[in-house]
Design a protein around this motif. Structure first.
Motif, short mmCIF file in Angstrom:
data_model
loop_
_atom_site.label_atom_id
_atom_site.label_comp_id
_atom_site.label_asym_id
_atom_site.label_seq_id
_atom_site.Cartn_x
_atom_site.Cartn_y
_atom_site.Cartn_z
N ASN A 5 0.72 -1.20 0.04
CA ASN A 5 0.09 0.15 -0.02
C ASN A 5 0.76 1.33 -0.17
O ASN A 5 1.48 1.48 0.86
N ILE A 6 0.93 2.11 -1.07
CA ILE A 6 1.69 3.11 -1.12
C ILE A 6 0.67 4.24 -0.83
O ILE A 6 -0.34 4.48 -1.20
N LEU A 7 1.13 5.05 0.56
CA LEU A 7 0.29 6.26 0.79
C LEU A 7 0.70 7.32 0.17
O LEU A 7 -0.28 8.08 -0.09
N TYR A 8 2.00 7.73 0.10
CA TYR A 8 2.36 9.02 -0.60
C TYR A 8 3.48 8.40 -1.81
O TYR A 8 4.51 7.89 -1.36
N SER A 9 3.12 8.83 -3.02
CA SER A 9 4.30 8.54 -4.18
C SER A 9 5.29 9.29 -3.94
O SER A 9 5.26 10.54 -3.36
N ALA A 10 6.44 9.15 -4.71
CA ALA A 10 7.46 10.01 -4.88
C ALA A 10 6.81 11.39 -5.48
O ALA A 10 7.48 12.43 -5.21
N LYS A 11 5.91 11.56 -6.51
CA LYS A 11 5.32 12.71 -6.79
C LYS A 11 4.78 13.57 -5.70
O LYS A 11 5.15 14.63 -5.79
N ASP A 12 3.99 12.80 -5.14
CA ASP A 12 3.33 13.36 -3.84
C ASP A 12 4.31 13.99 -3.00
O ASP A 12 3.99 15.25 -2.31
N GLY A 149 9.40 3.83 4.80
CA GLY A 149 9.92 4.29 3.47
C GLY A 149 10.22 5.79 3.63
O GLY A 149 9.59 6.53 4.52
N TYR A 150 10.92 6.50 2.77
CA TYR A 150 11.20 7.93 2.57
C TYR A 150 12.04 8.21 3.92
O TYR A 150 11.68 9.24 4.52
N GLY A 151 12.82 7.35 4.49
CA GLY A 151 13.48 7.69 5.73
C GLY A 151 12.81 6.94 7.02
O GLY A 151 13.75 6.84 7.70
N LEU A 152 11.69 6.61 6.93
CA LEU A 152 10.97 5.80 7.99
C LEU A 152 11.36 4.33 7.80
O LEU A 152 11.11 3.91 6.73
N ASP A 153 11.56 3.78 9.13
CA ASP A 153 11.66 2.44 9.09
C ASP A 153 10.86 1.40 9.64
O ASP A 153 10.00 1.94 10.46
N THR A 154 11.19 0.18 9.34
CA THR A 154 10.30 -0.96 9.90
C THR A 154 11.48 -1.83 10.56
O THR A 154 12.19 -2.41 9.58
N LYS A 155 12.08 -1.75 11.64
CA LYS A 155 13.00 -2.58 12.30
C LYS A 155 14.23 -2.34 11.21
O LYS A 155 15.09 -3.15 10.77
N ASN A 156 14.57 -1.08 10.93
CA ASN A 156 15.80 -0.51 10.28
C ASN A 156 15.72 -0.96 8.96
O ASN A 156 16.67 -1.05 8.19
N ASN A 157 14.60 -1.45 8.26
CA ASN A 157 14.50 -1.71 6.97
C ASN A 157 13.46 -0.61 6.13
O ASN A 157 12.79 -0.18 6.76
N TYR A 158 13.78 -0.50 5.05
CA TYR A 158 12.78 0.40 3.88
C TYR A 158 12.87 1.87 3.87
O TYR A 158 12.34 2.44 3.46
N ARG A 159 13.97 2.07 4.93
CA ARG A 159 14.39 3.66 4.82
C ARG A 159 14.39 4.33 3.23
O ARG A 159 14.32 5.38 3.29
N THR A 160 15.07 3.63 2.63
CA THR A 160 15.56 4.18 1.27
C THR A 160 14.45 4.21 0.07
O THR A 160 14.81 4.61 -1.03
N LEU A 161 13.20 3.70 0.58
CA LEU A 161 12.18 3.66 -0.58
C LEU A 161 12.04 5.07 -0.86
O LEU A 161 11.88 6.07 0.01
N PRO A 162 11.61 5.44 -2.20
CA PRO A 162 11.26 6.81 -2.51
C PRO A 162 9.92 7.13 -2.42
O PRO A 162 9.49 8.07 -2.78
N PHE A 163 9.30 6.33 -1.76
CA PHE A 163 7.64 6.62 -1.36
C PHE A 163 7.56 6.27 0.11
O PHE A 163 8.28 5.72 0.71
N ILE A 164 6.29 6.82 0.57
CA ILE A 164 5.76 6.15 1.93
C ILE A 164 4.59 5.15 1.81
O ILE A 164 3.77 5.51 0.99
N ALA A 165 4.75 3.93 2.46
CA ALA A 165 4.08 3.02 2.29
C ALA A 165 3.56 2.72 3.76
O ALA A 165 3.80 3.24 4.59
N TYR A 166 2.26 1.89 3.77
CA TYR A 166 1.77 1.42 5.13
C TYR A 166 1.41 0.06 5.25
O TYR A 166 1.18 -0.39 3.86
N GLU A 167 1.31 -0.63 6.41
CA GLU A 167 1.03 -1.94 6.49
C GLU A 167 -0.74 -2.08 6.30
O GLU A 167 -1.28 -1.39 6.90
#
Length: 167
Positions: A5-12, A149-167
């Protein structure tokens, strides 16, 4: 974890960082400023903001982490503070990507003021309505979903994603 689930895309995110840069430039037009992002979560957000700034503020970082003693209660731990000589008698803008409970932004803002900052503004890309600290600028108000994503992590994973996702 599969990203569903992408909450906010790179464009957003790009559009919001431009708006945030305008907010910062407006403050910087009246006085010199120091940007103090909270690492590690805000590195992408801050880097993208800086690409759109028309001003050239000074920059320092706060390092804040949560740790649990005996796995029962989390506490904030400041492992890197801003340089007092840089922020003393200056206007400081503290940046974080997520203001969830408000504890981190509130603590860092109070510490910055104690270190002699003339004025402290807070910025958060994401803000939870029930937070105890309302940032001076925020991009989106979100509910309780777990975001990464976009700097936020889940157990130090996914920080480098260019978008924000949610579980």
């Amino acid at each position: 974890m599969t990203i569903h689930n992408i909450l906010y895309s790179a464009k957003d995110l790009e559009a919001k960082t431009r708006l945030c840069a305008l907010f910062i430039d407006d403050i910087a037009a009246k006085q010199d400023i120091v940007l103090c992002p909270i690492m590690q979560s805000s590195y992408q957000f801050t880097s993208n903001i800086c690409k759109h700034l028309t001003t050239t503020p000074q920059l320092d970082f706060y390092g804040v982490s949560r740790y649990a003693d005996d796995n029962t209660e989390e506490e904030l731990y400041l492992y890197k503070g801003a340089e007092q000589s840089l922020i003393n008698n200056e206007t400081v803008i503290v940046i974080d990507t997520l203001c969830s409970t408000g504890t981190t932004l509130d603590m860092v803002a109070r510490l910055t003021k104690q270190l002699g900052a003339k004025k402290v503004y807070t910025i958060s890309l994401l803000y939870r309505q029930f937070s105890s600290h309302k940032p001076d600028w925020y991009g989106w108000m979100i509910s309780d979903e777990s975001v990464y994503g976009y700097g936020l992590d889940t157990k130090n994973n996914y920080r480098t994603l260019p978008f924000i996702a949610y579980e």
